[in-house]
Design a protein around this motif. Structure first.
Motif, mmCIF file in Angstrom:
data_model
loop_
_atom_site.group_PDB
_atom_site.id
_atom_site.type_symbol
_atom_site.label_atom_id
_atom_site.label_comp_id
_atom_site.label_asym_id
_atom_site.label_seq_id
_atom_site.Cartn_x
_atom_site.Cartn_y
_atom_site.Cartn_z
ATOM 1 N N LYS A 24 58.338 -81.969 19.642
ATOM 2 C CA LYS A 24 57.999 -83.128 18.808
ATOM 3 C C LYS A 24 58.928 -83.214 17.596
ATOM 4 O O LYS A 24 59.389 -84.294 17.240
ATOM 5 C CB LYS A 24 56.539 -83.045 18.371
ATOM 6 N N LEU A 25 59.194 -82.074 16.987
ATOM 7 C CA LEU A 25 60.085 -82.070 15.817
ATOM 8 C C LEU A 25 61.516 -82.441 16.198
ATOM 9 O O LEU A 25 62.158 -83.246 15.511
ATOM 10 C CB LEU A 25 60.059 -80.700 15.136
ATOM 11 N N SER A 46 68.285 -81.194 11.851
ATOM 12 C CA SER A 46 67.292 -81.362 10.794
ATOM 13 C C SER A 46 65.992 -80.613 11.039
ATOM 14 O O SER A 46 65.096 -80.645 10.201
ATOM 15 C CB SER A 46 66.979 -82.850 10.610
ATOM 16 N N THR A 47 65.872 -79.966 12.181
ATOM 17 C CA THR A 47 64.657 -79.206 12.477
ATOM 18 C C THR A 47 64.913 -77.735 12.185
ATOM 19 O O THR A 47 65.851 -77.143 12.702
ATOM 20 C CB THR A 47 64.247 -79.384 13.956
ATOM 21 N N VAL A 94 58.989 -75.555 12.504
ATOM 22 C CA VAL A 94 58.331 -75.248 13.777
ATOM 23 C C VAL A 94 57.140 -74.328 13.534
ATOM 24 O O VAL A 94 56.054 -74.542 14.084
ATOM 25 C CB VAL A 94 59.321 -74.621 14.788
ATOM 26 N N VAL A 95 57.322 -73.319 12.691
ATOM 27 C CA VAL A 95 56.238 -72.396 12.340
ATOM 28 C C VAL A 95 55.054 -73.185 11.782
ATOM 29 O O VAL A 95 53.904 -72.988 12.190
ATOM 30 C CB VAL A 95 56.736 -71.333 11.322
ATOM 31 N N LYS A 110 67.205 -70.699 17.205
ATOM 32 C CA LYS A 110 66.815 -72.109 17.362
ATOM 33 C C LYS A 110 67.386 -72.671 18.655
ATOM 34 O O LYS A 110 66.741 -73.484 19.323
ATOM 35 C CB LYS A 110 67.285 -72.916 16.153
ATOM 36 N N LEU A 111 68.580 -72.232 19.040
ATOM 37 C CA LEU A 111 69.180 -72.718 20.274
ATOM 38 C C LEU A 111 68.354 -72.318 21.492
ATOM 39 O O LEU A 111 68.148 -73.111 22.409
ATOM 40 C CB LEU A 111 70.623 -72.234 20.418
#
Length: 183
Positions: A18-19, A27-28, A33-34, A51-52
């Motif tokens: 969603k983010l 930008s995320t 996410v946490v 993140k990847l």
């Protein structure tokens, strides 16, 4: 994991998806996410070291969801005995292009290429293969030469996907249908 409850990993992937869809890749942050997943940072990092890696899991999940959705659309089209090739072709493309998550995938993969690994591009190819396979299934029912597939796909991409990615008006259905008739 308790029965009937989604795993934390799946929950994190969903929140991250969603983010990424709303904000893009750059930008995320993992902190976002946490917060969105309401889990601890160690929980995220124990499942996704970078993140990847998290983005790749989101891409896998979106590919799987897209397959189910597009297969359902194809099944519905095939159940209509009066379905015309061009009409069904456009419906399949519109279904693909009108999903905000799909557009986010393209924007991330096109805009953040320098941050992606070969594994990410391989997953993106699988994502695009969902649409391609569905379109190939659709075209196989009609007396259309498979050699025209690339051209049909290119015309449709330029008429529908590219404008959607650039927030421009898509080609009108009647105009696109006219272009596709020659094949």
């Amino acid at each position: 994991m308790a029965r009937g409850r989604p795993s934390k990993k799946a929950h994190i992937v969903s929140a991250a998806g969603k983010l990424f869809t709303q904000q893009g890749y750059q930008s995320t942050s993992i902190d976002q996410v946490v917060q969105a997943a309401a889990v601890s940072k160690p929980t995220v990092y124990s499942n996704f070291p970078t993140k990847l890696v998290l983005w790749e899991e989101v891409l896998i999940a979106l590919t799987n969801e897209s397959f189910v959705e597009m297969q359902s659309c194809l099944t519905q089209l095939r159940s209509h005995s009066k379905s015309h090739f061009t009409e069904g072709w456009i419906i399949l493309w519109e279904t693909w292009v009108n999903k905000v998550e799909h557009l986010a995938v393209y924007r991330i993969m096109l805009g953040e290429q320098h941050k992606m690994q070969p594994s990410t591009f391989a997953l993106f190819a699988k994502f695009e293969l969902v649409l391609e396979n569905i379109l190939m299934d659709w075209i196989s029912v009609f007396p259309i030469l498979e050699v025209n597939f690339f051209t049909l796909k290119a015309v449709s991409r330029e008429a529908l996907l590219t404008p959607a990615l650039m927030n421009l008006p898509k080609m009108k259905e009647a105009e696109l249908a006219e272009h596709l008739k020659s094949f």
